[in-house]
Design an enzyme around this catalytic site. Structure first.
Site, mmCIF file in Angstrom:
data_model
loop_
_atom_site.group_PDB
_atom_site.id
_atom_site.type_symbol
_atom_site.label_atom_id
_atom_site.label_comp_id
_atom_site.label_asym_id
_atom_site.label_seq_id
_atom_site.Cartn_x
_atom_site.Cartn_y
_atom_site.Cartn_z
ATOM 1 N N ALA B 75 0.809 -1.209 0.000
ATOM 2 C CA ALA B 75 0.000 0.000 0.000
ATOM 3 C C ALA B 75 0.845 1.262 0.000
ATOM 4 O O ALA B 75 0.430 2.286 -0.531
ATOM 5 C CB ALA B 75 -0.939 -0.004 1.198
ATOM 6 N N GLY B 204 -2.186 -6.423 0.837
ATOM 7 C CA GLY B 204 -2.478 -7.844 0.977
ATOM 8 C C GLY B 204 -2.104 -8.402 2.341
ATOM 9 O O GLY B 204 -2.814 -9.215 2.906
ATOM 10 N N HIS B 205 -0.980 -7.936 2.885
ATOM 11 C CA HIS B 205 -0.483 -8.598 4.098
ATOM 12 C C HIS B 205 -1.273 -8.228 5.341
ATOM 13 O O HIS B 205 -1.145 -8.856 6.370
ATOM 14 C CB HIS B 205 1.013 -8.300 4.289
ATOM 15 C CG HIS B 205 1.316 -6.903 4.731
ATOM 16 N ND1 HIS B 205 1.469 -6.562 6.042
ATOM 17 C CD2 HIS B 205 1.471 -5.759 4.018
ATOM 18 C CE1 HIS B 205 1.723 -5.265 6.131
ATOM 19 N NE2 HIS B 205 1.730 -4.761 4.920
ATOM 20 N N CYS B 327 4.691 2.024 11.536
ATOM 21 C CA CYS B 327 5.535 2.686 10.547
ATOM 22 C C CYS B 327 6.269 3.872 11.138
ATOM 23 O O CYS B 327 7.095 4.489 10.484
ATOM 24 C CB CYS B 327 4.706 3.133 9.353
ATOM 25 S SG CYS B 327 4.044 1.741 8.459
#
Lengths: 398, 382
Positions: B75, B204-205, B327
């Site tokens: 993303a 996806g993760h 993050c």
């Protein structure tokens, strides 16, 4: 009160012209719809006099609608609420449906087939419109409404719908019998298949493979294309005919400029044999006049000479851009442009003859043992059945 | 099984373990399907066919066209691609971008780069204590030269849900700007609203897929300059050999996530209520996430125990949560999301984030509540 649209209303195409064949048309269409619905186990198909109804039950309504849009013989489709014959239920259903649309203008249109219903059409229109006007920001536009609320008052129930979608039109596939399609893997033959389906013709396909000049990937491309075409015809029988030996013989014995002409004559001979075996009534090609050397009127006439079967050329007067447009719409374009050689492109001469003469073609062919070559090719033909709903090993990855 | 897997994982907003279904598919795919999907030989075209099927399935799930699905490495790349790509391709029409104060770092930084180095202007919409923006303010911020509005669907730190439908309507009504939505924390969690959205990022993760899988949906009529130039992959919009297995299994993970979404939402709601009803008895405890926030992200503060200490103490008990956005863990600063919602520095330094998914179990929640209370009642206060 139901919360999900629960029924799809299917209206017939081209029926007015069919006179006595009406019954056959509807039966065939119903069978084709039932075939599509096999992929949606809980849905049910019901036939009425001038409609077919598909009960959605537990299935995904929009997926089902998408599939039905590919079925020929359907004029329009609506996802609708089936509600009891009571004005409150009708109003509720219309109100629920219109709230899912972007706010704009609307009009209510009622068809009151059941004259016993206590309210007249106009009274129903007003009752439904009143609720929408009071509780939403929609405004009425009777001339060019963005959203049409359609209400059908029938004998046992009413149908309420807001969006009517165009169907694929045409005739139900199979109603005209079968024809054999010469399928190269290019753009045109797929479009020819689609357009033949549209006129009610069931298609069997023949593909000429020339390994090792053509790769396995080229064959896979044809299988993938046939798979896409099963959207419009539930299964396709594909004959893969080995063509290498014939091409080699042509390359050895026929002058370069006549190779394409002779090659096409062989293809038509092979296709006719298979067509007769498979009880096909015609051949279909993706030829369009003038597109390449073999598609001039002169060429067509020399190639035609080897068969007595009608050759249908649905694309005969189409421009390339028009053909590409259809190919994109039916989902074959992206596969067709995969860069694999097919048997036509490999032996293409630098300067093919555009106005071949029949007697010359016949003279060049006289050096070849036509009958043996054809017999050998047909004997080694591979048949593949391609179905829309084929379960595959790879399904577990998705 | 090693020690890590025996613990209780409650950090799904950072990433998620693999779904069993994805693991099974990967185990079959990985040894056999090594070919480059752009190769013309048989293994290559098989790979291409599988990846194309994945693209189709994702397009079906998102309700868009196949060629509007662009596979990315995740993303962060999808956000960068959408924001920089759309901004740079449309700069002749204007150089103004609108976003909110609580976007993900990858959105913030991409826009900052455009402002600092490429002469763009940006309006950052402030948020209230619950993280909500004022829609009138959004309307007022739109200008003739606004070319892009980027808004997240669900905030990754406090779970605020932005009303994407209403925002899109306002953007489309009052400007010609393209609308980008970061859907990372919404996929499989809340219902997606993609109507009239021009670009949307997915990871996806976070939903049990492989790391390194992401998708950018981009409407076919939206001009975008590619970030990575090179080969023909992704229709020239994202060059580089395809990470095909990650892409293929993403389709499966997305299908499972969307299919189970209503059910998981219901469960998460129950768990959030359970945590709140147990913890609100603790004096000084506060739930930072608003009542109407995504139930999958529960941000909470207990000022007497700083985040880092709480994290370590829970870690020792085998319970894994997060302090702030993963993050940003390497910068020592207070979370800008917390600042934006007006959280005092004191409170902010004691926030932990519990994040859930469809893989969470009832026992996990009970174990967390018990451990959290133990840490608070048995010391570690500063």
């Amino acid at each position: 009160m139901v919360t999900q649209p629960n029924i799809i209303v299917v209206r017939f195409a081209e029926l007015s012209t069919k006179g006595k064949n009406r019954k056959q048309f509807i039966t065939m269409l119903r069978q084709n719809i039932q075939e599509v619905c096999k992929g949606f186990p809980s849905c049910k198909v019901q036939q009425a006099y001038d409609r077919i109804y598909v009960l959605v039950n537990d299935e995904n309504a929009s997926e089902l609608m998408n599939r039905l849009q590919d079925v020929f013989g359907i004029a329009t489709l609506s996802l609708a609420y089936q509600v009891p014959l009571a004005i409150d239920d009708i109003i509720d259903a219309a109100f629920t449906l219109i709230q899912k649309e972007p706010v704009s203008t609307f009009k209510v249109i009622t068809r009151r087939m059941n004259k016993q219903f206590p309210l007249e059409s106009d009274e129903i229109n007003r009752a439904v419109a009143r609720k929408i006007l009071q509780e939403t920001d929609f405004v009425v536009d009777v001339h060019k409404p963005q959203v049409k609320v359609l209400i059908e008052i029938r004998h046992h129930e009413a149908y309420v719908t807001v969006n009517t979608i165009e169907g694929a039109k045409g005739y139900p596939v199979k109603i005209q019998g079968k024809a054999m399609l010469l399928m190269s893997g290019g753009i045109d033959s797929c479009v020819a298949s689609y357009l033949s389906n549209k006129r009610g013709i069931e298609v069997e396909a023949i593909h000429f493979a020339s390994p090792p000049y053509t790769s396995d990937a080229a064959k896979q491309k044809v299988l993938d294309l046939a798979k896409v075409l099963t959207r419009y015809q539930p299964f396709i029988r594909l004959h893969i005919v080995p063509f290498t030996d014939i091409q080699m013989q042509i390359a050895i014995n026929v002058p370069e400029s006549y190779r394409i002409t002779v090659m096409r004559r062989f293809m038509v001979r092979l296709a006719q044999r298979l067509a007769e075996q498979r009880r096909c009534k015609a051949l279909i090609t993706g030829e369009s006049v003038g597109q390449v050397a073999s598609q001039t009127l002169e060429s067509m006439s020399v190639i035609n000479e080897v068969t007595t079967m009608p050759i249908l050329r649905p694309l005969v007067s189409f421009d390339k851009t028009e053909i590409i447009e259809i190919a994109k719409k039916i989902g074959t374009y992206d596969i067709s442009i995969r860069p694999f050689e097919d048997c036509c492109t490999i032996f293409t001469p630098v300067a093919p003859v555009t106005k071949p003469l029949l007697h010359k073609a016949q003279r060049f062919e006289s050096k070849l043992d036509i009958e043996t070559l054809i017999e050998e090719s047909l004997a080694a033909t591979e048949v593949v059945m391609i179905r829309y709903n084929d379960a595959k090993e790879e399904d577990s990855f998705f | 099984m090693d020690a890590i897997n025996q613990g209780i994982y409650l950090d799904y907003a950072s990433t998620s373990p693999l779904l069993d279904e994805v693991l099974e598919a990967t185990q079959v795919l990985l040894p056999q399907f090594y070919a480059n999907p752009d190769s013309l030989h048989t293994p290559g075209s098989k790979m291409a066919a599988l990846q194309q099927r994945a693209r189709k399935q994702i397009a079906g799930l998102l309700g868009c066209q196949d060629h509007e699905v662009i596979f990315t490495s995740g993303a962060t790349e999808a956000n960068n691609m959408a924001i920089k790509g759309i901004a740079l391709a449309n700069q002749a029409k204007g150089k103004h971008i609108v976003t909110t104060a609580i976007e993900h770092k990858s959105v913030m930084s991409a826009i900052t780069q455009l402002v600092d180095h490429f002469g763009f202007e940006c309006t950052i919409l402030p948020v209230d204590a619950k993280g909500n923006i004022d829609l009138h303010q959004l309307e007022a911020s739109l200008r003739k030269d606004t070319i892009l509005v980027s808004v997240m669907a669900v905030n990754n730190e406090i779970g605020t849900v932005f009303p994407i439908d209403s925002i899109t309507q306002i953007v489309k009504l009052y400007s010609k700007a393209y609308m980008h939505v970061d859907y990372v924390q919404a996929l499989g969690k809340i219902e997606l609203q993609l109507q009239r959205v021009d670009a949307a990022s997915f990871s996806g993760h976070k939903i049990g897929g492989l790391k390194g899988s992401g998708v950018l949906f981009k409407g076919q009529n939206v001009p975008m300059l590619p970030l990575l130039s090179g080969g023909q992959q992704e229709n020239y919009q994202r060059s580089g050999t395809s990470n095909a297995i990650a892409n293929i299994t993403f389709a499966k993970a997305m299908r499972l996530a969307i299919e189970s979404q209503p059910d998981s939402y219901h469960k998460a709601n129950r768990w959030k209520q359970r945590i709140i009803s147990e913890c609100k008895q603790i004096e000084g405890w506060a739930c930072i996430s608003a009542e109407d926030a995504s139930p999958f992200i529960i941000s909470m503060a207990y000022p007497k125990v700083p985040s880092q200490i709480m994290l370590n103490a829970l870690d020792q008990k085998g319970i894994y949560v997060s302090a702030i956005s993963t993050c940003s863990t390497k910068s020592q600063q207070v979370s800008y999301v917390h600042q934006a919602i007006g959280l005092s520095e004191d409170r902010s330094r004691s926030v932990i984030r519990v994040s859930l998914s469809s893989m969470t179990k009832d026992e996990d929640i009970e174990a967390f509540i018990q451990a959290y209370k133990e840490v608070i009642f048995h010391g570690y206060s500063t």
